[in-house]
Design a protein around this motif. Structure first.
Motif, PDB file in Angstrom:
ATOM      1  N   ILE A 165       1.213  -1.067  -0.052  1.00  0.00           N
ATOM      2  CA  ILE A 165       0.100   0.082   0.034  1.00  0.00           C
ATOM      3  C   ILE A 165       0.628   0.843   0.172  1.00  0.00           C
ATOM      4  O   ILE A 165       1.570   1.698   0.589  1.00  0.00           O
ATOM      5  N   THR A 166       0.446   2.630  -1.258  1.00  0.00           N
ATOM      6  CA  THR A 166       1.385   2.889  -1.134  1.00  0.00           C
ATOM      7  C   THR A 166       0.830   4.228  -0.003  1.00  0.00           C
ATOM      8  O   THR A 166      -0.758   4.167   0.170  1.00  0.00           O
ATOM      9  N   LEU A 167       1.774   5.844   0.153  1.00  0.00           N
ATOM     10  CA  LEU A 167       0.429   6.488   0.626  1.00  0.00           C
ATOM     11  C   LEU A 167      -0.376   7.072  -0.231  1.00  0.00           C
ATOM     12  O   LEU A 167      -1.078   7.408   0.349  1.00  0.00           O
ATOM     13  N   THR A 168       0.448   7.177  -1.195  1.00  0.00           N
ATOM     14  CA  THR A 168      -1.136   7.688  -2.361  1.00  0.00           C
ATOM     15  C   THR A 168      -2.289   6.786  -2.283  1.00  0.00           C
ATOM     16  O   THR A 168      -3.185   7.628  -2.655  1.00  0.00           O
ATOM     17  N   ALA A 169      -2.461   5.534  -2.044  1.00  0.00           N
ATOM     18  CA  ALA A 169      -3.477   4.955  -1.965  1.00  0.00           C
ATOM     19  C   ALA A 169      -3.799   4.833  -0.830  1.00  0.00           C
ATOM     20  O   ALA A 169      -5.066   4.441  -0.692  1.00  0.00           O
ATOM     21  N   ALA A 170      -3.151   4.950   0.451  1.00  0.00           N
ATOM     22  CA  ALA A 170      -3.538   5.061   1.736  1.00  0.00           C
ATOM     23  C   ALA A 170      -4.603   5.877   2.339  1.00  0.00           C
ATOM     24  O   ALA A 170      -5.670   6.738   2.145  1.00  0.00           O
ATOM     25  N   LYS A 171      -4.060   7.521   1.127  1.00  0.00           N
ATOM     26  CA  LYS A 171      -5.033   8.660   1.275  1.00  0.00           C
ATOM     27  C   LYS A 171      -6.195   8.500   0.726  1.00  0.00           C
ATOM     28  O   LYS A 171      -7.345   9.522   0.956  1.00  0.00           O
ATOM     29  N   ASN A 172      -6.274   8.275  -0.591  1.00  0.00           N
ATOM     30  CA  ASN A 172      -7.796   7.756  -1.227  1.00  0.00           C
ATOM     31  C   ASN A 172      -8.615   6.714  -0.660  1.00  0.00           C
ATOM     32  O   ASN A 172     -10.003   6.920  -0.829  1.00  0.00           O
TER      33      ASN A 172
ATOM     34  N   LEU B  89      -9.836   6.124   7.814  1.00  0.00           N
ATOM     35  CA  LEU B  89      -8.903   4.948   6.701  1.00  0.00           C
ATOM     36  C   LEU B  89      -9.540   4.033   7.169  1.00  0.00           C
ATOM     37  O   LEU B  89      -9.014   2.855   7.708  1.00  0.00           O
ATOM     38  N   ASP B  90      -9.874   3.379   5.765  1.00  0.00           N
ATOM     39  CA  ASP B  90     -10.269   2.325   5.635  1.00  0.00           C
ATOM     40  C   ASP B  90      -8.974   1.237   4.763  1.00  0.00           C
ATOM     41  O   ASP B  90      -9.719   1.572   3.356  1.00  0.00           O
ATOM     42  N   LEU B  91      -8.475   0.118   5.133  1.00  0.00           N
ATOM     43  CA  LEU B  91      -7.838  -0.448   4.455  1.00  0.00           C
ATOM     44  C   LEU B  91      -8.421  -1.984   4.599  1.00  0.00           C
ATOM     45  O   LEU B  91      -7.134  -2.844   4.387  1.00  0.00           O
ATOM     46  N   SER B  92      -9.653  -2.423   4.514  1.00  0.00           N
ATOM     47  CA  SER B  92     -10.185  -3.509   5.284  1.00  0.00           C
ATOM     48  C   SER B  92     -10.280  -4.314   3.434  1.00  0.00           C
ATOM     49  O   SER B  92      -9.927  -3.458   2.470  1.00  0.00           O
ATOM     50  N   LYS B  93     -10.265  -5.234   4.003  1.00  0.00           N
ATOM     51  CA  LYS B  93      -9.704  -5.981   2.254  1.00  0.00           C
ATOM     52  C   LYS B  93      -8.452  -6.213   0.888  1.00  0.00           C
ATOM     53  O   LYS B  93      -9.355  -6.610   0.610  1.00  0.00           O
ATOM     54  N   MET B  94      -7.691  -5.859   1.966  1.00  0.00           N
ATOM     55  CA  MET B  94      -6.945  -5.271   0.431  1.00  0.00           C
ATOM     56  C   MET B  94      -5.695  -6.256   0.394  1.00  0.00           C
ATOM     57  O   MET B  94      -4.336  -5.938  -0.420  1.00  0.00           O
ATOM     58  N   GLY B  95      -5.762  -6.789   0.899  1.00  0.00           N
ATOM     59  CA  GLY B  95      -4.682  -8.190   0.878  1.00  0.00           C
ATOM     60  C   GLY B  95      -2.833  -7.883   1.326  1.00  0.00           C
ATOM     61  O   GLY B  95      -2.310  -8.153   0.961  1.00  0.00           O
ATOM     62  N   ILE B  96      -3.242  -7.260   2.796  1.00  0.00           N
ATOM     63  CA  ILE B  96      -2.465  -6.406   2.842  1.00  0.00           C
ATOM     64  C   ILE B  96      -2.003  -7.539   4.452  1.00  0.00           C
ATOM     65  O   ILE B  96      -2.602  -8.085   4.739  1.00  0.00           O
ATOM     66  N   ALA B  97      -0.410  -8.131   3.998  1.00  0.00           N
ATOM     67  CA  ALA B  97       0.458  -8.465   5.098  1.00  0.00           C
ATOM     68  C   ALA B  97       1.269  -8.114   5.450  1.00  0.00           C
ATOM     69  O   ALA B  97       1.531  -8.569   6.832  1.00  0.00           O
ATOM     70  N   VAL B  98       1.734  -6.930   5.614  1.00  0.00           N
ATOM     71  CA  VAL B  98       2.992  -6.032   6.335  1.00  0.00           C
ATOM     72  C   VAL B  98       2.077  -5.090   6.812  1.00  0.00           C
ATOM     73  O   VAL B  98       2.077  -3.964   5.662  1.00  0.00           O
ATOM     74  N   ILE B  99       1.686  -3.778   7.763  1.00  0.00           N
ATOM     75  CA  ILE B  99       1.342  -2.645   7.827  1.00  0.00           C
ATOM     76  C   ILE B  99       2.495  -1.745   6.792  1.00  0.00           C
ATOM     77  O   ILE B  99       3.506  -1.008   8.252  1.00  0.00           O
ATOM     78  N   PRO B 100       2.003  -1.292   6.608  1.00  0.00           N
ATOM     79  CA  PRO B 100       3.293  -0.124   6.081  1.00  0.00           C
ATOM     80  C   PRO B 100       3.441   1.072   6.826  1.00  0.00           C
ATOM     81  O   PRO B 100       2.497   2.192   7.339  1.00  0.00           O
ATOM     82  N   LYS B 101       4.508   1.334   7.131  1.00  0.00           N
ATOM     83  CA  LYS B 101       5.173   2.714   7.966  1.00  0.00           C
ATOM     84  C   LYS B 101       4.371   4.122   7.538  1.00  0.00           C
ATOM     85  O   LYS B 101       4.724   4.892   8.118  1.00  0.00           O
ATOM     86  N   CYS B 102       4.076   3.862   5.915  1.00  0.00           N
ATOM     87  CA  CYS B 102       3.549   5.579   5.127  1.00  0.00           C
ATOM     88  C   CYS B 102       2.555   5.644   6.239  1.00  0.00           C
ATOM     89  O   CYS B 102       2.150   6.498   5.826  1.00  0.00           O
ATOM     90  N   LEU B 103       1.597   4.719   6.421  1.00  0.00           N
ATOM     91  CA  LEU B 103       0.634   5.490   7.301  1.00  0.00           C
ATOM     92  C   LEU B 103       0.717   5.874   8.234  1.00  0.00           C
ATOM     93  O   LEU B 103       0.083   6.606   9.116  1.00  0.00           O
ATOM     94  N   LEU B 104       1.736   6.528   8.663  1.00  0.00           N
ATOM     95  CA  LEU B 104       2.450   7.543  10.134  1.00  0.00           C
ATOM     96  C   LEU B 104       2.588   9.196   9.693  1.00  0.00           C
ATOM     97  O   LEU B 104       1.736   9.355  10.308  1.00  0.00           O
ATOM     98  N   LYS B 105       2.321   8.825   8.347  1.00  0.00           N
ATOM     99  CA  LYS B 105       2.074  10.140   7.466  1.00  0.00           C
ATOM    100  C   LYS B 105       0.564  10.453   7.725  1.00  0.00           C
ATOM    101  O   LYS B 105      -0.135  11.908   7.783  1.00  0.00           O
ATOM    102  N   LEU B 106      -0.444   9.667   7.808  1.00  0.00           N
ATOM    103  CA  LEU B 106      -2.494   9.990   8.772  1.00  0.00           C
ATOM    104  C   LEU B 106      -2.321   9.440   9.782  1.00  0.00           C
ATOM    105  O   LEU B 106      -3.431   9.519   9.892  1.00  0.00           O
ATOM    106  N   CYS B 107      -0.657   9.358  11.116  1.00  0.00           N
ATOM    107  CA  CYS B 107      -1.725   8.988  12.459  1.00  0.00           C
ATOM    108  C   CYS B 107      -2.476   9.706  12.640  1.00  0.00           C
ATOM    109  O   CYS B 107      -2.896  10.301  14.003  1.00  0.00           O
ATOM    110  N   ASP B 108      -2.952  10.927  12.317  1.00  0.00           N
ATOM    111  CA  ASP B 108      -4.035  11.680  12.655  1.00  0.00           C
ATOM    112  C   ASP B 108      -5.956  11.875  12.374  1.00  0.00           C
ATOM    113  O   ASP B 108      -5.860  11.617  13.200  1.00  0.00           O
ATOM    114  N   VAL B 109      -5.405  10.225  11.803  1.00  0.00           N
ATOM    115  CA  VAL B 109      -6.904   9.683  11.513  1.00  0.00           C
ATOM    116  C   VAL B 109      -7.831   9.430  13.001  1.00  0.00           C
ATOM    117  O   VAL B 109      -6.794   9.155  14.248  1.00  0.00           O
ATOM    118  N   GLU B 110      -9.057   9.483  13.362  1.00  0.00           N
ATOM    119  CA  GLU B 110     -10.047   8.991  13.996  1.00  0.00           C
ATOM    120  C   GLU B 110     -10.165   7.751  14.207  1.00  0.00           C
ATOM    121  O   GLU B 110     -10.562   7.325  15.378  1.00  0.00           O
TER     122      GLU B 110
END
Length: 255
Positions: free
Chosen positions: A13-20, A32-53
């Motif tokens: 998951i890229t930062l752009t995809a996460a923002k979208n 931030l909804d990343l459910s059912k995406m086939g993610i195996a490792v939580i990407p560190k780029c999500l730290l850029k969005l750590c203000d989500v509730e």
């Protein structure tokens, strides 16, 4: 040399995809909804969005929750259900604003539930169902705001006493656990069975109609079965002060 089991390869998951994937909830919160995406490792780029509730990572193939999850200080809702998580990090206790935590349908054991969960002072809902947990840390009793707890489909043989003492608890789901009845409950069941027999009158079978014969035979079979279960168990030491499975619970929904 034994073959080393490799970790599942998941979608990156890229930062752009996460923002979208950020949505605004009906009450104006950022989710931030990343459910059912086939993610195996939580990407560190999500730290850029750590203000989500709200953060939904459910229905993926995640095995590990990173320690940096504590950076999501605004989180009120964290959904990790239906992954392959074996252990929650101690740092999860730093999410002081968390209200809802769902880690059901994972691979958690007692060792995977950290004592630091007790630091989630504002937690209202905790779902640990569909795991392999047989005991919880006593510190869970410090979660005074908990209203709903899901422990269904685990390996509990007793209902955790710390859970039963929670002052605001309204829903507790312990369905499908190997919880043993107390000695007092077994004795009460036997006494009830004896009382039913005491209220019966002896009559000749030939004087009964066919439905009555069938009913009497069913009662006799039920009584014999109860005696075969209750009497041997009364001779064995049992856990005390234990509620039977789902005795104060209704099924709680996914949240």
């Amino acid at each position: 040399m034994p073959k080393v089991k490799s970790a599942p390869k998941g979608k990156k998951i890229t930062l752009t995809a996460a923002k979208n994937s950020i949505r605004i909830t009906f009450d104006g919160r950022r989710r931030l909804d990343l459910s059912k995406m086939g993610i195996a490792v939580i990407p560190k780029c999500l730290l850029k969005l750590c203000d989500v509730e709200e953060l939904d990572l459910s229905r993926n193939i995640i095995q590990k929750v990173p320690n940096w999850i504590q950076r999501f200080q605004n989180l009120r809702f964290l959904d990790l259900h239906s992954n392959q998580i074996e252990k929650l990090p101690e740092s999860i206790g730093q999410l002081q604003n968390l209200l809802h935590l769902n880690v059901s349908n994972n691979k958690l054991t007692a060792k995977g539930v950290p004592m630091e969960l007790c630091q989630l002072k504002n937690l209202r809902q905790l779902n640990l169902g569909l795991n392999a947990i047989d005991v919880l840390p006593n510190t869970i009793g410090a979660l005074k705001e908990l209203k709903e707890v899901g422990l269904f489909d685990n390996n509990f043989t007793t209902v955790p006493p710390s859970i039963l003492k929670l002052p605001k608890l309204k829903k507790l789901n312990t369905k499908r656990n190997p919880i043993l009845p107390t000695k007092e409950q077994l004795e009460a069941e036997q006494q009830e069975a004896i009382q039913r027999v005491a209220n019966l009158y002896l009559v000749s079978e030939k004087n009964l109609c066919s439905p009555c014969v069938t009913k009497c035979q069913a009662e006799r079979s039920k009584q014999n079965k109860l005696n075969n279960i209750v009497i041997p168990m009364l001779k064995k030491p049992l856990f005390t002060n234990v509620l039977t499975s789902n005795s104060i619970a209704k099924e709680i929904q996914d949240y």
